[in-house]
Motif scaffolding. Structure first.
Motif, PDB file in Angstrom:
ATOM      1  N   GLY A  74      15.687 -24.102 -11.630  1.00  0.00           N
ATOM      2  CA  GLY A  74      16.301 -24.500 -12.897  1.00  0.00           C
ATOM      3  C   GLY A  74      17.484 -25.415 -12.650  1.00  0.00           C
ATOM      4  O   GLY A  74      17.948 -25.578 -11.517  1.00  0.00           O
ATOM      5  N   VAL A  75      17.972 -26.029 -13.732  1.00  0.00           N
ATOM      6  CA  VAL A  75      19.136 -26.921 -13.676  1.00  0.00           C
ATOM      7  C   VAL A  75      20.131 -26.474 -14.734  1.00  0.00           C
ATOM      8  O   VAL A  75      19.760 -26.239 -15.886  1.00  0.00           O
ATOM      9  N   ILE A  76      21.380 -26.324 -14.322  1.00  0.00           N
ATOM     10  CA  ILE A  76      22.472 -26.020 -15.247  1.00  0.00           C
ATOM     11  C   ILE A  76      23.396 -27.230 -15.265  1.00  0.00           C
ATOM     12  O   ILE A  76      23.880 -27.667 -14.216  1.00  0.00           O
ATOM     13  N   ILE A  77      23.634 -27.791 -16.448  1.00  0.00           N
ATOM     14  CA  ILE A  77      24.493 -28.969 -16.602  1.00  0.00           C
ATOM     15  C   ILE A  77      25.758 -28.544 -17.336  1.00  0.00           C
ATOM     16  O   ILE A  77      25.696 -28.115 -18.495  1.00  0.00           O
ATOM     17  N   ASP A  78      26.878 -28.626 -16.663  1.00  0.00           N
ATOM     18  CA  ASP A  78      28.158 -28.180 -17.214  1.00  0.00           C
ATOM     19  C   ASP A  78      28.881 -29.363 -17.850  1.00  0.00           C
ATOM     20  O   ASP A  78      29.391 -30.241 -17.162  1.00  0.00           O
ATOM     21  N   LEU A  79      28.935 -29.380 -19.187  1.00  0.00           N
ATOM     22  CA  LEU A  79      29.622 -30.440 -19.929  1.00  0.00           C
ATOM     23  C   LEU A  79      30.917 -29.925 -20.567  1.00  0.00           C
ATOM     24  O   LEU A  79      31.495 -30.604 -21.423  1.00  0.00           O
ATOM     25  N   ARG A  80      31.373 -28.761 -20.159  1.00  0.00           N
ATOM     26  CA  ARG A  80      32.606 -28.221 -20.738  1.00  0.00           C
ATOM     27  C   ARG A  80      33.791 -29.107 -20.351  1.00  0.00           C
ATOM     28  O   ARG A  80      33.951 -29.473 -19.194  1.00  0.00           O
ATOM     29  N   ILE A 102      18.937 -22.919  -7.786  1.00  0.00           N
ATOM     30  CA  ILE A 102      19.336 -23.482  -9.080  1.00  0.00           C
ATOM     31  C   ILE A 102      20.349 -24.577  -8.806  1.00  0.00           C
ATOM     32  O   ILE A 102      21.328 -24.367  -8.088  1.00  0.00           O
ATOM     33  N   LEU A 103      20.114 -25.761  -9.371  1.00  0.00           N
ATOM     34  CA  LEU A 103      21.044 -26.871  -9.218  1.00  0.00           C
ATOM     35  C   LEU A 103      22.041 -26.848 -10.373  1.00  0.00           C
ATOM     36  O   LEU A 103      21.642 -26.826 -11.541  1.00  0.00           O
ATOM     37  N   ILE A 104      23.326 -26.844 -10.055  1.00  0.00           N
ATOM     38  CA  ILE A 104      24.379 -26.859 -11.062  1.00  0.00           C
ATOM     39  C   ILE A 104      25.094 -28.199 -10.976  1.00  0.00           C
ATOM     40  O   ILE A 104      25.667 -28.542  -9.935  1.00  0.00           O
ATOM     41  N   LEU A 105      25.036 -28.968 -12.055  1.00  0.00           N
ATOM     42  CA  LEU A 105      25.677 -30.274 -12.121  1.00  0.00           C
ATOM     43  C   LEU A 105      26.878 -30.200 -13.059  1.00  0.00           C
ATOM     44  O   LEU A 105      26.722 -29.852 -14.236  1.00  0.00           O
ATOM     45  N   ARG A 106      28.039 -30.503 -12.517  1.00  0.00           N
ATOM     46  CA  ARG A 106      29.248 -30.575 -13.343  1.00  0.00           C
ATOM     47  C   ARG A 106      29.515 -32.043 -13.635  1.00  0.00           C
ATOM     48  O   ARG A 106      29.791 -32.834 -12.723  1.00  0.00           O
ATOM     49  N   ILE A 107      29.391 -32.451 -14.915  1.00  0.00           N
ATOM     50  CA  ILE A 107      29.604 -33.837 -15.314  1.00  0.00           C
ATOM     51  C   ILE A 107      30.927 -33.897 -16.059  1.00  0.00           C
ATOM     52  O   ILE A 107      31.052 -33.349 -17.160  1.00  0.00           O
ATOM     53  N   THR A 108      31.915 -34.561 -15.476  1.00  0.00           N
ATOM     54  CA  THR A 108      33.262 -34.571 -16.053  1.00  0.00           C
ATOM     55  C   THR A 108      33.465 -35.704 -17.054  1.00  0.00           C
ATOM     56  O   THR A 108      34.438 -35.691 -17.804  1.00  0.00           O
TER      57      THR A 108
END
Length: 557
Positions: free
Chosen positions: A340-346, A307-313
């Motif tokens: 799957g891909v998880i995109i973290d926009l928090r 699973i690819l986790i992308l943190r976009i700041t």
């Protein structure tokens, strides 16, 4: 920028600096009905304005010509672009209340056809009020009143001429919206640097060391990264100049310069330094590179169980390119298909709208990403993408929280409305207004709200924000109930989501509060990531959470 702390069980997915030809072509092929350039409008100054902007201040320290030039340029820029129609008289009178904000003994009034500035019983200024639409007349009158206030009020003189201009625009914008603002020349320079990547450099951040500054971070968008420079090394010399005993900030200044100019660094490897060893035994190397404008690094990637986790700041000049590189590496590394891909926009406060739209294009074959509407025809766009899903249809989960705002909300709303991603977390901030930027004669900038952002299904982002399909704000019991319902093919928030997507601006505050009460804004927790991991690996729950739009065939109102 330092990469965020790795969540438990994750490993970094370091980017490949070579972008596959297909990905590069995709970025060029993103089809938008609106221009992909930044939403930055600049006032075109005529000869009189330019001459006024260079006039020398008078002996009292206040330059009426420059003040009139800035106010006039501001009014000309704002009047055709504001969300609601105003006259030059309205804006100028609101702005002149800024004199009272600095010195409460000052009072600006319009009585009949006369403008007055009084201080107690003393009249400092009286003159004819210009016609409501006379921009130049109101600019001159406002500047003349400011000059009299400067001469007659010690409090105003102590605040300074720049404070008067700042207060003028602050008071004006207090009547309009929370995001329009005037930025004075010095901070405006810094903000322009931030948007464009700043002065050319090596892309290295330093911290103070025992004897020499130490590299704390290497921006993957900069020339130092390409040259193989790593964090933990000490910078011994910059262009032959010793850095011994110099503060890190000073040495960072030495490394800045004109883009394309050569830069020579002498580095000492920290890995060769152990307790009890002298510095002479450490490895030393020389690096030659060319300075470049380095956009901030905004995307960080981790891998876990394919699973690819992308943190976009944030969304800066190279955000979409960074995302494309990580997606390219993830989809072409090994034989196993991306799970799957998880995109973290928090915590992502937004940034450049075009970059958010282009990032959506990397994950969506085609469709509307966002709609912008304003009074100025140039503010009205339907931002449609025709790119290509680089994940080959892999499940996508997006993490949001109460700090997720603006361009980040655009991305979450677009992928949710298009049923391309499941949003997890809490209601987002609800910042759905777009600003355009005008360059002022004094070097400052005017940020003016000129359009509202609507999600693809037509609901407003301003005030409302994005409602997640899975709400984690209520804690473990709420999460467990939602996941159980999804296992049975039903989303507990489906009715709320349908009502959300039926909403149309303007919405009464009471209605906004009622809708947001379905999942109140909160700060994200580790539970968000755990839910996302479970969801992308469970087709039944994932598809149940992709709540259909209220009417996929109905165009936005």
């Amino acid at each position: 920028m330092r990469p965020p702390r790795l969540p438990s069980g994750l490993t970094p997915a370091w980017r490949t600096r070579r972008v596959r030809a297909g990905v590069a072509a995709l970025l060029l092929a993103v089809c938008l009905t609106a221009s992909l350039g930044r939403a930055v409008a600049q006032t075109t100054l005529d000869g009189a304005d330019q001459a006024a902007g260079t006039a020398a201040p008078d002996a009292g320290g206040f330059d009426p010509a420059l003040s009139a030039s800035v106010i006039g340029a501001g009014l000309r820029f704002m009047l055709p672009r504001t969300l609601e129609p105003y006259t030059a008289a309205q804006l100028a009178l609101w702005g002149l209340n800024g004199l009272t904000a600095i010195d409460p003994s000052l009072l600006v009034s319009q009585q009949g056809g006369a403008l007055r500035l009084t201080q107690g019983r003393l009249t400092l200024f009286v003159g004819p009020a210009p016609a409501a639409g006379d921009i130049e007349g109101w600019a001159r009158s406002a500047s003349a009143m400011a000059a009299r206030a400067y001469g007659g009020s010690p409090t105003v003189r102590a605040a300074g001429a720049q404070a008067m201009l700042q207060s003028f625009f602050d008071e004006m914008f207090n009547h309009m919206d929370p995001y329009s603002r005037y930025v004075p020349p010095e901070p405006a320079d810094a903000e322009r640097d931030r948007r464009t990547g700043g002065a050319a450099s090596a892309g290295i951040s330093l911290v103070d060391g025992d004897r020499y500054p130490t590299i704390s971070d290497v921006n993957a968008n900069g020339p130092a990264w390409a040259a193989g420079v790593s964090a933990g090394w000490s910078v011994i010399e910059v262009d032959g100049r010793s850095t011994r005993g110099q503060p890190a900030a000073v040495v960072e200044g030495w490394m800045r310069g004109t883009a394309g100019t050569p830069l020579s660094l002498t580095l000492r490897g920290a890995r060769g330094r152990q307790a009890g060893r002298s510095e002479g035994r450490s490895e030393t190397r020389s690096v030659s590179l060319q300075r470049a404008s380095v956009p901030p690094e905004t995307v960080f990637a981790f891998r876990n169980d394919n699973i690819l986790i992308l943190r976009i700041t944030g969304f800066a000049g190279d955000t979409a390119q960074e995302v494309s590189e990580f997606l390219d590496e993830a989809t072409h590394q090994g034989s196993a298909k991306l799970k799957g891909v998880i995109i973290d926009l928090r915590g992502n406060r937004g940034g450049v709208l075009q970059q958010a739209v282009t990032t959506v294009a990397l994950l969506l074959d085609r469709g509307v990403a966002v709609i912008t509407r304003g009074r100025d025809p140039e503010a009205n766009h339907v931002w449609s993408v025709a790119g290509g899903d680089l994940t080959d249809g892999a499940p996508i989960a997006i993490l949001v929280d109460g700090r997720t705002a603006s361009a980040a909300e655009v991305m979450a709303a677009a992928l949710a409305d298009q049923r391309r991603a499941v949003v997890i977390g809490s209601a987002t901030l609800g910042k759905g207004l777009v600003q355009t930027i005008g360059q002022m004669p004094d070097g400052g900038e005017l940020f003016v709200t000129w359009s509202r952002m609507l999600a693809p299904q037509g609901w407003p982002l301003q005030g409302l924000g994005v409602l997640p399909e899975i709400c984690t704000a209520g804690g473990a019991d709420q999460i467990a109930n939602q996941m159980a319902a999804l296992g049975g093919g039903h989303d507990l928030l489906e009715d709320a989501l349908v009502e959300w997507r039926r909403s149309r601006a303007p919405l009464p505050s009471s209605r906004v509060l009622d809708l947001r009460a379905n999942c109140p804004a909160a700060i994200g927790t580790d539970a968000d990531l755990e839910v996302a991991r479970t969801l992308v690996g469970d087709p039944t729950r994932y598809h149940a959470a992709l709540v259909p739009p209220q009417d996929p065939n109905a165009p936005p109102e």
